[in-house]
Design an enzyme around this catalytic site. Structure first.
Site, mmCIF file in Angstrom:
data_model
loop_
_atom_site.group_PDB
_atom_site.id
_atom_site.type_symbol
_atom_site.label_atom_id
_atom_site.label_comp_id
_atom_site.label_asym_id
_atom_site.label_seq_id
_atom_site.Cartn_x
_atom_site.Cartn_y
_atom_site.Cartn_z
ATOM 1 N N GLU A 113 -10.396 -45.354 105.293
ATOM 2 C CA GLU A 113 -10.796 -45.991 106.592
ATOM 3 C C GLU A 113 -10.091 -47.442 106.371
ATOM 4 O O GLU A 113 -10.260 -48.003 105.435
ATOM 5 C CB GLU A 113 -12.415 -46.204 106.656
ATOM 6 C CG GLU A 113 -12.912 -46.806 107.955
ATOM 7 C CD GLU A 113 -14.291 -47.255 108.007
ATOM 8 O OE1 GLU A 113 -14.866 -46.905 106.815
ATOM 9 O OE2 GLU A 113 -14.680 -47.451 109.155
ATOM 10 N N LYS B 144 -16.207 -51.398 98.553
ATOM 11 C CA LYS B 144 -15.613 -52.284 99.745
ATOM 12 C C LYS B 144 -16.430 -53.373 100.417
ATOM 13 O O LYS B 144 -15.942 -54.476 100.584
ATOM 14 C CB LYS B 144 -15.151 -51.270 100.727
ATOM 15 C CG LYS B 144 -13.814 -50.511 100.413
ATOM 16 C CD LYS B 144 -13.212 -50.003 101.890
ATOM 17 C CE LYS B 144 -12.283 -49.012 101.699
ATOM 18 N NZ LYS B 144 -11.824 -48.438 102.978
ATOM 19 N N ARG C 211 -16.635 -40.192 91.986
ATOM 20 C CA ARG C 211 -15.640 -41.760 92.071
ATOM 21 C C ARG C 211 -15.377 -42.324 90.896
ATOM 22 O O ARG C 211 -16.434 -42.355 89.886
ATOM 23 C CB ARG C 211 -16.195 -42.373 93.225
ATOM 24 C CG ARG C 211 -17.565 -42.909 92.903
ATOM 25 C CD ARG C 211 -18.276 -43.932 93.948
ATOM 26 N NE ARG C 211 -17.332 -44.507 95.121
ATOM 27 C CZ ARG C 211 -17.320 -44.309 96.158
ATOM 28 N NH1 ARG C 211 -18.273 -43.742 96.775
ATOM 29 N NH2 ARG C 211 -16.333 -44.949 96.915
#
Length: 580
Positions: free
Chosen positions: A45, A281, A271
RNA sequence: UGGGGAGUCGCCAAGCGGUAAGGCAGCGGCCUUUGGAGCCGCCAUCCGGAGGUUCGAAUCCUCCCUCCCCAGCCA
């Protein structure tokens, strides 16, 4: 990644060790004929910069495509214009390329599929499987139920198909304000998986999109966009992280209930987490906006831009991603592992140079005043092909301050009064005098050269335990050196005291700036991005701030330091090296 | 006390019923004109726990424990 030829080589190499569970699935699907080829995708994104955690995903997706002779798409998951910016799509492309991957012509945007997605929404409405809901966010939350209690059906759930069509059309036409209505899938409000309790497909957002401008004021949710985008692109293996595991039933529901051209399969892996840093983020953005770092590319940031500026090589990062493996258990990799991958790469390639970070003057009392000579030193002892470079030597030199101790502790075998050491590639010298200022601080050393040891070896075979780096005082070039250390002082920054937040764990010494460092003259030609090993110090990278007679180097990583380890063990400690 | 995942050496991670790979860290030693690099050796009788099946289990079954994720009109 388009790699028609020589494509199975990687897979073969991998097979020699063992394939992770995703590669096993790919190999099996290929062998069984379930798939005729493999197509993956990396779907960021564009709402922030890529970090080392993304690198794991990038290497997985592009790596699989390369190893199995398939292709990997770069697709921007740009369904939320309120958070996304062109700056991020640009940086993401730059970073993926820098990492060494190539998506060829396969650059896509979920926003390219907005019309198709809209048509599919209509399809669901017509099939009686989607409806326009007038509940606001709070109401919807209340209707959703809880983890153990089922939700209640929306009062708008049974609108007629015609009314739903009409309302959805008007939503698209911009007749309603943000948040007033949504389009929802009609699935099961009692489902144990909350994602299946009539999930929102479309929300109203009167926000300009970085690609579609103001064409749309309704935007599809991730769940409604992602799987269908995969289907449109013919993705065979849609790889994402663990938190999407319970979205898979929904992912599959759309694939089953829509006339999609292809049925991708979703796989989830854990992850990446790394000690002494944060990889979210949200927090990274917070650090940037809060001024805790100089920007997304601050060399202390775990972003690819930051690592690049720090001096990391794409090869080292790829090796790291390769070595940490892919699995489904939550894991936190020791940052020392990343650093080791960097050293492993740079040890083989970085040119060696001498740089005195904290200079202490040395005058060779028995060396002729006007004399100067030049030594040819190897650029890289690991690689003779790297050649040699000339380094000037004169009567007055600089050595590292911490390489001298007037009253040396046990196991310190560098320079001390009366002691002999080797000056790398030059001579054996013995300390004959110590000059101090009024404060008692050592400001200069007197040494005597053994002229018979030119080049650094003694005819009688004696060999000092220490070899020091040095720079000729009159030839030295000045530089600023930035010593970077871990951004956080704790292995897990998220362990913070009551009332504080993760920023309470920021390492106050993550950056120590040294001015007036003395470098060997050849370094004057260094260009931003150039990497070197400053002998006995570590790997350093010329920073873009260099220029116009100014030289700035960033410390990428220290060398392993046995002496530091001894000091740490005996309760001593380094002042500026600060390598945790 | 709903659903979905995961638990193998300090940290990653192989293992897929035949008797615990590898890497990082650590610890010894050798070597060395970087206390770097390199080389050699050591480092899980045991796989979250307890039962069971089996000639044989980290791998199969049962129960239990712990950790992670999910109640955005974020992704």
């Amino acid at each position: 990644m388009e790699t028609p030829a020589n494509s199975s080589q990687g897979a073969e190499e991998k097979a020699q060790s063992s394939l992770d569970f995703i590669r096993q699935a790919v190999a099996s699907d290929l062998q069984s004929g379930k798939c005729s080829g493999v197509v993956t995708r990396f779907p960021p994104e564009p709402n922030g910069y890529l970090h080392i955690g993304h690198a794991k995903s990038i290497c997985l997706n592009f790596g699989i495509a390369k190893e199995f002779g398939g292709r990997c798409h770069l697709r921007f998951d740009d369904t939320n214009p309120s958070k996304e910016e062109q700056e991020y799509v640009d940086s993401i492309q730059e970073d993926v390329r820098w990492l060494g991957w190539d998506w060829g012509p396969h650059l896509y945007y979920a926003s390219n599929y907005f019309q198709q997605l809209y048509d599919w929404a209509l399809y669901l409405i017509r099939a009686g499987k989607a409806y326009v809901c007038d509940l606001n966010a709070d109401e919807m939350r209340a209707y959703r139920g809880t983890l153990r209690e089922p939700g209640r059906e929306s009062p708008y759930r049974n609108r007629s198909i015609a009314e739903n069509l009409r309302l959805f059309e008007r939503m698209k036409a911009g007749e309603f304000p943000d948040g007033s209505r949504t389009l929802r899938a009609k699935i099961d409000m009692a489902h144990a998986n909350l994602n299946m309790r009539d999930p929102v497909l479309y929300r109203i957002l009167h926000a300009p999109h970085h690609r579609t401008g103001d064409k749309w004021c309704i935007y599809p949710m991730y769940d409604f966009a992602h799987g269908q985008s995969d289907a449109i692109e013919g993705i065979t293996h849609s790889i994402c992280t663990l938190e999407f595991e319970d979205h898979r039933p929904l992912y599959e529901w759309f694939i089953e209930n829509l006339p999609v051209p292809h049925k991708p399969r979703q796989y989830e892996f854990a992850r990446l987490n790394i000690t002494y840093t944060v990889l979210s983020k949200r927090k990274l953005l917070d650090l940037v906006q809060g001024g805790c770092v100089s920007g997304w590319d601050d060399p202390r940031m775990p972003t690819l831009a930051g690592l690049r500026r720090r001096g990391y090589t794409p090869e080292a990062i790829r090796a790291f991603c390769d070595k940490i493996g892919v699995a489904k258990s939550n894991s936190t990799v020791d940052v020392a592992f990343l650093e080791e991958c960097l050293r492993d790469d740079l040890n083989k390639r970085a040119l060696r140079r001498m740089a005195v970070l904290q200079p202490l003057k040395v005058v060779l009392e028995n060396y002729p005043d006007g004399r100067g000579e030049t030594f040819e030193l190897p650029n890289n002892p690991e690689d003779p092909a790297a050649g040699t470079r000339a380094v000037p030597f004169t009567k007055s030199l600089f050595i590292e301050r911490e390489d001298f101790q007037e009253d040396p502790p046990k196991k310190f075998f560098r320079l001390a009064p009366g002691r002999e050491v080797r000056l790398r590639g030059a001579y054996l010298v013995t300390c004959t005098g110590v000059i101090k200022n009024d404060g008692g601080e050592v400001i200069e050393l007197r040494c005597k050269v053994d002229h018979a040891t030119r080049g650094g070896s003694a005819p009688d075979g004696r060999s000092p335990k220490a070899t020091l780096h040095w720079v000729s005082a009159s030839h030295a070039v000045d530089a600023t050196v930035r010593l970077y250390d871990r951004l956080f002082a704790k292995p897990n920054p998220d362990e913070y005291p009551e009332g504080a937040d993760y920023k309470a764990n920021l390492n106050p010494r993550s950056l120590v700036v040294l001015e007036g460092c003395k470098l060997e003259p050849g370094l004057k030609e260094a260009k931003p991005g150039d990497r070197f090993q400053f002998e006995r110090q570590g790997y350093f990278c010329c920073d873009p701030d260099s220029g116009e007679g100014r030289l700035v180097f960033n410390r990428t990583a220290t060398l392993k330091d046995a002496w530091a380890k001894i000091q740490a063990r005996t309760g001593g400690g380094k002042i500026v090296k600060g390598e945790g």
